[in-house]
Motif scaffolding. Structure first.
Motif, short mmCIF file in Angstrom:
data_model
loop_
_atom_site.label_atom_id
_atom_site.label_comp_id
_atom_site.label_asym_id
_atom_site.label_seq_id
_atom_site.Cartn_x
_atom_site.Cartn_y
_atom_site.Cartn_z
N LEU A 1 -17.71 -63.02 -82.46
CA LEU A 1 -18.06 -64.14 -82.14
C LEU A 1 -17.47 -65.29 -82.58
CD1 LEU A 1 -21.96 -63.33 -82.01
CD2 LEU A 1 -20.47 -63.09 -80.20
N THR A 2 -16.28 -65.14 -83.25
CA THR A 2 -15.53 -66.05 -83.81
C THR A 2 -14.07 -65.89 -82.89
OG1 THR A 2 -14.31 -64.66 -85.30
CG2 THR A 2 -16.22 -65.82 -86.41
N PRO A 3 -13.33 -67.11 -82.96
CA PRO A 3 -12.14 -67.04 -81.93
C PRO A 3 -11.21 -65.80 -82.59
CG PRO A 3 -12.68 -69.49 -82.40
CD PRO A 3 -13.72 -68.40 -83.34
N GLU A 4 -11.00 -65.70 -83.83
CA GLU A 4 -10.03 -64.75 -84.52
C GLU A 4 -10.61 -63.31 -84.09
OE1 GLU A 4 -11.88 -66.97 -86.63
OE2 GLU A 4 -10.26 -68.40 -86.09
N ALA A 5 -11.91 -63.01 -84.27
CA ALA A 5 -12.56 -61.69 -84.05
C ALA A 5 -12.47 -61.43 -82.61
CB ALA A 5 -13.98 -61.63 -84.39
N ARG A 6 -12.66 -62.49 -81.91
CA ARG A 6 -12.36 -62.05 -80.17
C ARG A 6 -10.97 -61.56 -79.62
NH1 ARG A 6 -15.52 -63.89 -76.20
NH2 ARG A 6 -17.26 -63.34 -77.88
N GLU A 7 -10.12 -62.53 -80.47
CA GLU A 7 -8.72 -62.35 -79.99
C GLU A 7 -8.35 -61.00 -80.53
OE1 GLU A 7 -4.52 -64.17 -80.84
OE2 GLU A 7 -6.09 -65.14 -81.53
N ALA A 8 -8.81 -60.34 -81.60
CA ALA A 8 -8.57 -58.96 -82.13
C ALA A 8 -9.06 -57.75 -81.34
CB ALA A 8 -8.82 -58.86 -83.68
N ALA A 9 -10.44 -58.30 -80.88
CA ALA A 9 -11.22 -57.12 -80.19
C ALA A 9 -10.58 -57.20 -78.76
CB ALA A 9 -12.58 -57.77 -80.18
#
Ligand code: FDA
Length: 579
Positions: A382-390
């Motif tokens: 639910l953060t831009p960084e976590a989404r990109e990695a996911a």
């Protein structure tokens, strides 16, 4: 001078208006007050399940409501997306539309799942109950009440004129929603807590090109790109596909006031849609509190509480308003029978006994359903960084990617318990209640292997809901549900070939003037033919046995056969003692 009404209802929402409707059908005049100036001015709850629709069908409203409800086709999916125009993470078949579940839904009820925004439903119930004698006073506020010997005196304020007046009634119903002053005034403890604030925006926007190919009532947007806003939002269909309620919560849960201006709302809406060429008309925005709470009791003396006054929970599984309608159906006949003198006031004590376990179960389920959502959020980020990695991992041809895809798939599948949960919708039961009677030799069914959430527990054991099966009226075309024969404010007795003594007994009991027992035979050349041979499978008694059903469609009692009953006199005595 005090005005006299048998019943005063505080609240004209789904619970209060439905109670007035069914009390009106039993000739009980109600005064209904609401602090608001009219019925729901925003769409609010919208998924109405089959049990709730049966309550409205009993009152003859189903056909009219079908003209304002969205079709099953439009409710087909719940989708998960980054934005409506952007990446989709998957979708679920929803609300009985899963091909492998359609038969179970169809078999469970004569009614269909309906998407029926509260702002369309409430005026219809209010209008119909008014025709039956209910008197509505909008803009009138409950202040307090006090129980006296033979009734309740309630103090009310007319918000427009500021006039304060009193009304004396025999009973008071608190259907005044999640911040119930009536329940608070009774000092009834509410277990649980407030969860968080929700912020909804009611809009008009033609989103056909983003939804029509995956039609659905609920479209979850998991978009982490806006600081200050929660990444989790939803486009909830009001009218396909140009009217919506958009949930777009604040990112902070510290309870601070959240008052975004129209520019900020519009900007976030465009982000969630993913296309800023769409014309958006903002109709209104409103906040509400999501709770996880159940009252310890539904009643104190002559004051009875129902609806969100007694159970409050997240909208997962869409059980809120549905349970309000069932609460009202449960209460209305009992109160009417007590007021008509057909039953003693002790019958009202079964309200808490029967409805609290239902309230506990739906609040528990809605909160468990929230866990499935949180699991999805954790995986997709639910953060831009976590989404990109996911998403990088989700598309990677690696063992980690394969693991992630499987984890995501299982997490999505877990939400099936929310959107295909036929069991929790239908399995209200009142086993062991004092308002049902069990023969000493009658054994409850063993439902250990039934998935309570998904499957319907079908039984005529006292306390279970009368099973729905289609029958044919002999000599007539068309078909009729067992639920259509039951209900309508009276008890109903079903028997079969050879059960003539029960028919006479039902007539004898009706003659005593303590409510009607309507009697029917089901079988070859009987009142109704078991044309699909379904009743024989579910009736749970022999052909000469009897199944007695309460006005709210729940089985009150059953008797295996006429053996040892000794003719009409014996059957009459038996039925009288049960009643
Ligand atoms: P409800 O709250 O509907 O009605 C209460 C009634 O009591 C109203 O008529 C009110 O005026 C009256 N009242 C209150 N205090 C009073 C007083 N002191 N004196 C006189 N009258 C008084 N659920 C869901 O499943 N999905 C959703 O999206 C939403 N969205 C949503 C938005 C908003 C803004 C709200 C408030 C609620 C929802 N809900 C929801 C919850 C759903 O609407 C809820 O479960 C039912 O409306 C509850 O029905 P009741 O009749 O119990 O109370």
């Amino acid at each position: 001078m005090l005005a006299e009404y048998p019943v005063l209802i505080i609240g004209a929402g789904p619970a209060g208006a439905t109670a007035a409707l069914h009390l009106g059908r039993l000739s009980i005049k109600c005064l209904v007050i609401s602090r608001h100036t009219g019925t729901a001015n925003t769409p609010r709850a919208h998924i109405f399940n089959q049990r709730a629709m049966e309550v409205l069908r009993d009152a003859g409203l189903e056909k009219r409501l079908a003209t304002v409800a969205s079709s099953a086709h439009d409710m087909q999916h719940t989708s998960w997306l980054n934005s409506l125009a952007g990446e989709e993470y998957g979708r679920m078949w929803a609300w009985g539309n899963k091909p492998s579940m359609k038969g179970a839904y169809e078999a469970a009820s004569p009614c269909v799942m309906s998407d029926l925004p509260q702002s369309y439903l409430e005026p219809i119930i209010v209008e119909e109950s008014t025709k039956l004698g209910a008197e509505y006073r909008f803009g009138n506020e409950y202040i307090s009440s006090v129980e006296v010997d033979d009734g309740v005196v309630t103090t009310i304020r007319d918000r427009a004129t500021k006039r304060v007046y009193e009304v004396k009634t025999q009973y008071l119903i608190g259907a005044d929603g999640a911040r119930s002053k009536v329940l608070e005034g009774l000092g009834i403890v509410v277990d649980g807590k407030q969860l968080n604030n929700a912020f909804n925006v009611h809009i008009k926007a033609d989103l056909t090109k983003y939804i029509a190919h995956r039609p659905g009532s609920l479209n979850w947007i998991l978009n982490p790109d806006a600081p200050g806003w929660s990444a989790v939002g939803n486009f909830r269909m009001v009218r396909p596909w140009d009217e919506w309620v958009v949930s777009m919560h604040p990112s902070s849960t510290d309870g601070a006031a959240f008052e975004p201006d129209e520019d900020a709302i519009r900007k976030r809406l465009y982000q969630m849609i993913g296309d800023d060429s769409v014309h958006i008309e903002i109709l209104s925005n409103f906040q509400w509190t999501i709770n996880d709470q159940v009252a310890r009791s539904w009643q104190k003396g002559r004051v009875l509480c129902i609806g969100d006054a007694t159970h409050r929970h997240p909208p997962i599984n869409g059980l809120g308003s549905n349970t309000c309608l069932s609460d009202a159906f449960n209460l209305a006949w009992k109160l009417a029978y007590v007021l008509h003198g057909w039953a003693g006031p002790a019958l009202l004590e079964s309200l808490t006994e029967e409805r609290k376990p239902v309230g506990d179960a739906i609040v528990r389920r809605a909160n468990t359903g929230m866990e499935a959502h949180r699991r999805l959020w954790d995986i997709i980020g639910l953060t831009p960084e976590a989404r990109e990695a996911a998403v990088a991992c989700l598309r990677s041809a690696s063992p980690e990617g394969a693991d992630m895809r499987e984890t995501w798939r299982l997490a999505l599948e877990a939400t099936d318990d929310e959107v295909q949960a036929l069991g929790i919708q239908m399995n209200q039961s009142y086993i062991g209640s004092k308002a049902v009677a069990v023969e000493t030799n009658d054994e409850p069914p063993n439902f250990c292997s039934v998935n309570f959430l998904k499957e319907v527990m079908v039984s005529t054991f006292p306390g279970y809901h009368l099973p729905h099966v289609w029958l044919a009226a002999n000599g007539q075309s068309g078909r009729v549900s067992t639920l259509d024969l039951a209900g309508h404010g009276r008890f109903t007795l079903f028997t079969g070939i050879g059960g003539g003594a029960w028919l006479e007994a039902a007539k004898n009991v009706s003659k005593k003037g303590r409510g009607t027992v309507q009697e029917y035979t089901i079988g070859f050349r009987c009142d109704y033919m078991d044309c699909y041979r379904e009743w024989i499978k579910v009736r749970g008694v022999d052909e000469t046995g009897a199944v007695l059903v309460r006005p709210d469609h729940f089985v009150a009692w059953r008797c295996q056969s006429l053996e040892n009953i000794y003719g009409v006199d014996g059957a009459t005595k038996k039925l009288e003692s049960v009643m």
